[in-house]
Scaffold this motif. Sequence first.
Motif, mmCIF file in Angstrom:
data_model
loop_
_atom_site.group_PDB
_atom_site.id
_atom_site.type_symbol
_atom_site.label_atom_id
_atom_site.label_comp_id
_atom_site.label_asym_id
_atom_site.label_seq_id
_atom_site.Cartn_x
_atom_site.Cartn_y
_atom_site.Cartn_z
ATOM 1 N N SER A 62 0.820 -1.212 0.000
ATOM 2 C CA SER A 62 0.000 0.000 0.000
ATOM 3 C C SER A 62 0.853 1.261 0.000
ATOM 4 O O SER A 62 0.415 2.317 -0.428
ATOM 5 C CB SER A 62 -0.948 0.005 1.203
ATOM 6 N N HIS A 63 2.093 1.161 0.492
ATOM 7 C CA HIS A 63 2.960 2.345 0.538
ATOM 8 C C HIS A 63 3.999 2.372 -0.583
ATOM 9 O O HIS A 63 4.792 3.305 -0.660
ATOM 10 C CB HIS A 63 3.658 2.416 1.898
ATOM 11 N N ALA A 64 4.000 1.364 -1.433
ATOM 12 C CA ALA A 64 4.980 1.316 -2.524
ATOM 13 C C ALA A 64 4.759 2.470 -3.490
ATOM 14 O O ALA A 64 5.698 3.084 -3.976
ATOM 15 C CB ALA A 64 4.892 -0.020 -3.252
ATOM 16 N N GLY A 65 3.499 2.801 -3.777
ATOM 17 C CA GLY A 65 3.195 3.916 -4.686
ATOM 18 C C GLY A 65 3.680 5.235 -4.126
ATOM 19 O O GLY A 65 4.213 6.079 -4.849
ATOM 20 N N THR A 66 3.528 5.423 -2.826
ATOM 21 C CA THR A 66 3.972 6.661 -2.180
ATOM 22 C C THR A 66 5.474 6.825 -2.319
ATOM 23 O O THR A 66 5.967 7.911 -2.614
ATOM 24 C CB THR A 66 3.593 6.628 -0.683
ATOM 25 N N THR A 67 6.194 5.740 -2.148
ATOM 26 C CA THR A 67 7.651 5.794 -2.260
ATOM 27 C C THR A 67 8.071 6.162 -3.672
ATOM 28 O O THR A 67 8.947 6.999 -3.865
ATOM 29 C CB THR A 67 8.260 4.431 -1.865
ATOM 30 N N SER A 68 7.449 5.550 -4.659
ATOM 31 C CA SER A 68 7.826 5.846 -6.042
ATOM 32 C C SER A 68 7.455 7.282 -6.413
ATOM 33 O O SER A 68 8.190 7.956 -7.138
ATOM 34 C CB SER A 68 7.192 4.848 -7.012
ATOM 35 N N LYS A 69 6.314 7.781 -5.886
ATOM 36 C CA LYS A 69 5.940 9.180 -6.144
ATOM 37 C C LYS A 69 6.946 10.130 -5.512
ATOM 38 O O LYS A 69 7.357 11.119 -6.117
ATOM 39 C CB LYS A 69 4.544 9.472 -5.584
ATOM 40 N N ALA A 70 7.338 9.832 -4.292
ATOM 41 C CA ALA A 70 8.321 10.672 -3.605
ATOM 42 C C ALA A 70 9.648 10.648 -4.352
ATOM 43 O O ALA A 70 10.296 11.687 -4.525
ATOM 44 C CB ALA A 70 8.509 10.192 -2.169
ATOM 45 N N GLN A 71 10.040 9.470 -4.833
ATOM 46 C CA GLN A 71 11.303 9.352 -5.586
ATOM 47 C C GLN A 71 11.218 10.163 -6.875
ATOM 48 O O GLN A 71 12.172 10.840 -7.243
ATOM 49 C CB GLN A 71 11.589 7.878 -5.898
ATOM 50 N N ALA A 72 10.079 10.120 -7.551
ATOM 51 C CA ALA A 72 9.903 10.882 -8.793
ATOM 52 C C ALA A 72 9.987 12.378 -8.506
ATOM 53 O O ALA A 72 10.610 13.138 -9.261
ATOM 54 C CB ALA A 72 8.564 10.531 -9.438
#
Length: 120
Positions: A62-72
């Motif tokens: 559930s938090h994988a998307g948040t991490t990738s958005k933050a990385q982007a």
Amino acid sequence: QSAQQSQGIQTLLEAEKAAAKIVQDARQYRIQKLKDARTEATKEIEEYHKAKEAEFKKFEASHAGTTSKAQAAVDKDTEVKLKSITDSYDSHKDDVVRKLLDRVTQVKPELHRNLKKVQS
């Protein structure tokens, strides 16, 4: 009398054997109960571990998307800052090189301020 005494001793021996058998059975029962409790505890621990592992995987997913958005976002911000630094470098490099060359090539020979003139 002696037959009665012999019968009493025999009864006592049989009672002692029966008591030893009861004690032995109780020990076996206790050992088996301990083994069963350990097995049950191990089973419960494994189930708890599996449940927590599944909970962690769900949380991670559930938090994988948040991490990738933050990385982007960080990558984009880094790219903008890098472009700004590169643009600044490109616009000022000629002036800096010119100033450095001017300083190096314009030599004014003079005595150092700490050098005192020797009086003759």
